[in-house]
Every structure is written in C-alpha cells, then in structure tokens.
Design a protein around this motif. Structure first.
Motif, PDB file in Angstrom:
ATOM      1  N   ASP A   1      95.398   6.019   7.774  1.00  0.00           N
ATOM      2  CA  ASP A   1      96.749   6.166   8.128  1.00  0.00           C
ATOM      3  C   ASP A   1      96.824   6.633   9.529  1.00  0.00           C
ATOM      4  O   ASP A   1      97.833   6.175  10.315  1.00  0.00           O
ATOM      5  CB  ASP A   1      96.884   7.398   7.004  1.00  0.00           C
ATOM      6  CG  ASP A   1      97.228   6.666   5.772  1.00  0.00           C
ATOM      7  OD1 ASP A   1      97.496   5.816   5.394  1.00  0.00           O
ATOM      8  OD2 ASP A   1      96.877   7.659   4.807  1.00  0.00           O
TER       9      ASP A   1
ATOM     10  N   GLU B   1      87.672   1.605   4.145  1.00  0.00           N
ATOM     11  CA  GLU B   1      88.984   2.567   3.740  1.00  0.00           C
ATOM     12  C   GLU B   1      90.116   2.345   4.179  1.00  0.00           C
ATOM     13  O   GLU B   1      90.086   1.956   5.672  1.00  0.00           O
ATOM     14  CB  GLU B   1      88.370   3.976   4.010  1.00  0.00           C
ATOM     15  CG  GLU B   1      88.024   4.316   5.287  1.00  0.00           C
ATOM     16  CD  GLU B   1      87.389   5.688   5.453  1.00  0.00           C
ATOM     17  OE1 GLU B   1      86.898   6.342   4.582  1.00  0.00           O
ATOM     18  OE2 GLU B   1      87.393   6.118   6.711  1.00  0.00           O
ATOM     19  N   PHE B   2      91.401   2.829   3.573  1.00  0.00           N
ATOM     20  CA  PHE B   2      92.730   2.617   4.463  1.00  0.00           C
ATOM     21  C   PHE B   2      92.774   3.867   5.692  1.00  0.00           C
ATOM     22  O   PHE B   2      92.292   4.688   5.399  1.00  0.00           O
ATOM     23  CB  PHE B   2      93.792   2.679   3.687  1.00  0.00           C
ATOM     24  CG  PHE B   2      93.883   1.591   2.680  1.00  0.00           C
ATOM     25  CD1 PHE B   2      94.298   0.456   3.045  1.00  0.00           C
ATOM     26  CD2 PHE B   2      93.526   1.815   1.000  1.00  0.00           C
ATOM     27  CE1 PHE B   2      94.123  -0.672   2.163  1.00  0.00           C
ATOM     28  CE2 PHE B   2      93.611   0.861   0.435  1.00  0.00           C
ATOM     29  CZ  PHE B   2      93.801  -0.465   1.021  1.00  0.00           C
TER      30      PHE B   2
ATOM     31  N   LYS C   1     102.202   2.981   3.379  1.00  0.00           N
ATOM     32  CA  LYS C   1     101.902   3.592   4.397  1.00  0.00           C
ATOM     33  C   LYS C   1     100.373   3.097   5.028  1.00  0.00           C
ATOM     34  O   LYS C   1      99.866   2.306   4.284  1.00  0.00           O
ATOM     35  CB  LYS C   1     101.753   5.116   4.421  1.00  0.00           C
ATOM     36  CG  LYS C   1     100.580   5.534   3.516  1.00  0.00           C
ATOM     37  CD  LYS C   1     100.777   6.973   3.468  1.00  0.00           C
ATOM     38  CE  LYS C   1      99.713   7.647   2.315  1.00  0.00           C
ATOM     39  NZ  LYS C   1      99.662   9.067   2.290  1.00  0.00           N
ATOM     40  N   GLY C   2     100.117   3.233   6.289  1.00  0.00           N
ATOM     41  CA  GLY C   2      98.763   2.766   6.536  1.00  0.00           C
ATOM     42  C   GLY C   2      99.009   2.097   7.821  1.00  0.00           C
ATOM     43  O   GLY C   2      99.566   1.272   8.187  1.00  0.00           O
TER      44      GLY C   2
ATOM     45  N   PHE D   1      97.898  -4.606   0.083  1.00  0.00           N
ATOM     46  CA  PHE D   1      97.523  -3.084  -0.339  1.00  0.00           C
ATOM     47  C   PHE D   1      98.329  -2.224   0.541  1.00  0.00           C
ATOM     48  O   PHE D   1      98.607  -1.115   0.135  1.00  0.00           O
ATOM     49  CB  PHE D   1      96.011  -2.913  -0.153  1.00  0.00           C
ATOM     50  CG  PHE D   1      95.347  -3.355  -1.533  1.00  0.00           C
ATOM     51  CD1 PHE D   1      95.238  -2.424  -2.399  1.00  0.00           C
ATOM     52  CD2 PHE D   1      94.904  -4.354  -1.773  1.00  0.00           C
ATOM     53  CE1 PHE D   1      94.505  -2.638  -3.691  1.00  0.00           C
ATOM     54  CE2 PHE D   1      94.051  -4.798  -2.904  1.00  0.00           C
ATOM     55  CZ  PHE D   1      94.064  -3.677  -3.766  1.00  0.00           C
ATOM     56  N   LEU D   2      98.344  -2.440   1.955  1.00  0.00           N
ATOM     57  CA  LEU D   2      99.033  -1.658   2.734  1.00  0.00           C
ATOM     58  C   LEU D   2     100.541  -1.532   2.176  1.00  0.00           C
ATOM     59  O   LEU D   2     100.903  -0.397   2.152  1.00  0.00           O
ATOM     60  CB  LEU D   2      98.744  -1.812   4.197  1.00  0.00           C
ATOM     61  CG  LEU D   2      97.627  -1.729   4.943  1.00  0.00           C
ATOM     62  CD1 LEU D   2      97.472  -2.228   6.272  1.00  0.00           C
ATOM     63  CD2 LEU D   2      97.069  -0.300   4.811  1.00  0.00           C
ATOM     64  N   ASP D   3     100.920  -2.747   2.138  1.00  0.00           N
ATOM     65  CA  ASP D   3     102.595  -2.608   1.440  1.00  0.00           C
ATOM     66  C   ASP D   3     102.704  -1.926   0.284  1.00  0.00           C
ATOM     67  O   ASP D   3     103.592  -1.045   0.000  1.00  0.00           O
ATOM     68  CB  ASP D   3     102.966  -4.129   1.346  1.00  0.00           C
ATOM     69  CG  ASP D   3     103.181  -4.883   2.643  1.00  0.00           C
ATOM     70  OD1 ASP D   3     103.190  -4.121   3.792  1.00  0.00           O
ATOM     71  OD2 ASP D   3     103.287  -6.165   2.472  1.00  0.00           O
ATOM     72  N   ASN D   4     101.734  -2.178  -0.642  1.00  0.00           N
ATOM     73  CA  ASN D   4     101.752  -1.454  -2.101  1.00  0.00           C
ATOM     74  C   ASN D   4     101.862   0.237  -1.906  1.00  0.00           C
ATOM     75  O   ASN D   4     102.074   0.957  -2.546  1.00  0.00           O
ATOM     76  CB  ASN D   4     100.782  -1.985  -3.023  1.00  0.00           C
ATOM     77  CG  ASN D   4     101.124  -3.271  -3.479  1.00  0.00           C
ATOM     78  OD1 ASN D   4     102.113  -3.687  -3.483  1.00  0.00           O
ATOM     79  ND2 ASN D   4     100.346  -4.156  -3.940  1.00  0.00           N
ATOM     80  N   ARG D   5     100.898   0.611  -0.964  1.00  0.00           N
ATOM     81  CA  ARG D   5     100.659   2.141  -0.578  1.00  0.00           C
ATOM     82  C   ARG D   5     101.769   2.464  -0.113  1.00  0.00           C
ATOM     83  O   ARG D   5     102.072   3.867  -0.029  1.00  0.00           O
ATOM     84  CB  ARG D   5      99.453   2.316   0.447  1.00  0.00           C
ATOM     85  CG  ARG D   5      98.212   2.044  -0.427  1.00  0.00           C
ATOM     86  CD  ARG D   5      97.112   2.286   0.902  1.00  0.00           C
ATOM     87  NE  ARG D   5      96.734   3.744   0.844  1.00  0.00           N
ATOM     88  CZ  ARG D   5      96.897   4.539   2.184  1.00  0.00           C
ATOM     89  NH1 ARG D   5      96.798   3.670   3.115  1.00  0.00           N
ATOM     90  NH2 ARG D   5      96.701   5.818   1.926  1.00  0.00           N
TER      91      ARG D   5
END
Length: 106
Positions: free
Chosen positions: A45, A42-43, A21-22, A15-19
């Motif tokens: 940042d 929640e993610f 960032k994070g 999920f972080l890769d798809n976003r």
C-alpha cells in the motif's frame, strides 16, 4: 531487473482492483524449506523508502535491498494447470530447488 509476464501482471492487477487499494506487489525471500530460501509475495500500500521499484505491464514490483541480490533477473509468470494455479518464478540466480518446489538455493 525484475519482470512479469502479462498473465502474471493481469492476475496482480485483478487482485489490486478487488482490494480497492494498493501501489503494487512486493517480492522478497525468506529462510524456509529444505533448500534454504522461499519466495514471499505481499501487497504494497505504501512502499518502503529502501525498496527498489520495477514496473512491468503496468504493475509496480517492489524489492527490498536484502532480497534484490537474490532476485535480480527474476521473471514471474502465472500458471493454471488443472486445479493448481500460482506464480512460477524463473530466477537466473537459482542453483537448485527442493523436490516439492517450495524452496530454492542460490
């Protein structure tokens, strides 16, 4: 200490890769449901200065001070059963949960 299985960590990393960032994921609790408390994810940042950070399988997990007392010792897993999938929480502080599994008591 907060930990996650490799399967859960891989899900978060994907999920972080798809976003794109994070810094990791925040795990907390909120008042909800028929048993009183529910998990919140929640993610992150930018981590809060008051967060406690745990690292598990190359994923940073951030916990706010109010939630830490309820979550200390938590193990997070990620399960797929048929069409259902999601995080599974094994919490040594949990005394009970509602019938639907959406909330818990400590």
């Amino acid at each position: 200490m907060i930990e996650m299985t490799e399967r859960a960590a891989q899900h978060v990393r994907d999920f972080l890769d798809n976003r794109g960032k994070g810094a990791g994921i925040r795990v907390g609790i909120r008042t909800a449901g028929c048993s009183g408390l529910a998990y919140v994810l929640e993610f992150v940042d930018t981590p809060d200065d008051n967060d406690t950070r745990f690292d598990s399988h190359n994923v940073s997990i951030f916990i706010d001070p109010k939630s830490l007392v309820y979550l200390d010792g938590l193990l997070m897993d990620y399960e797929k059963e048929g069409l259902n999938e999601g995080f599974k929480f094994t919490n040594p502080n949990q005394k009970g949960e509602c019938g639907c599994g959406e909330s818990f008591t400590v």
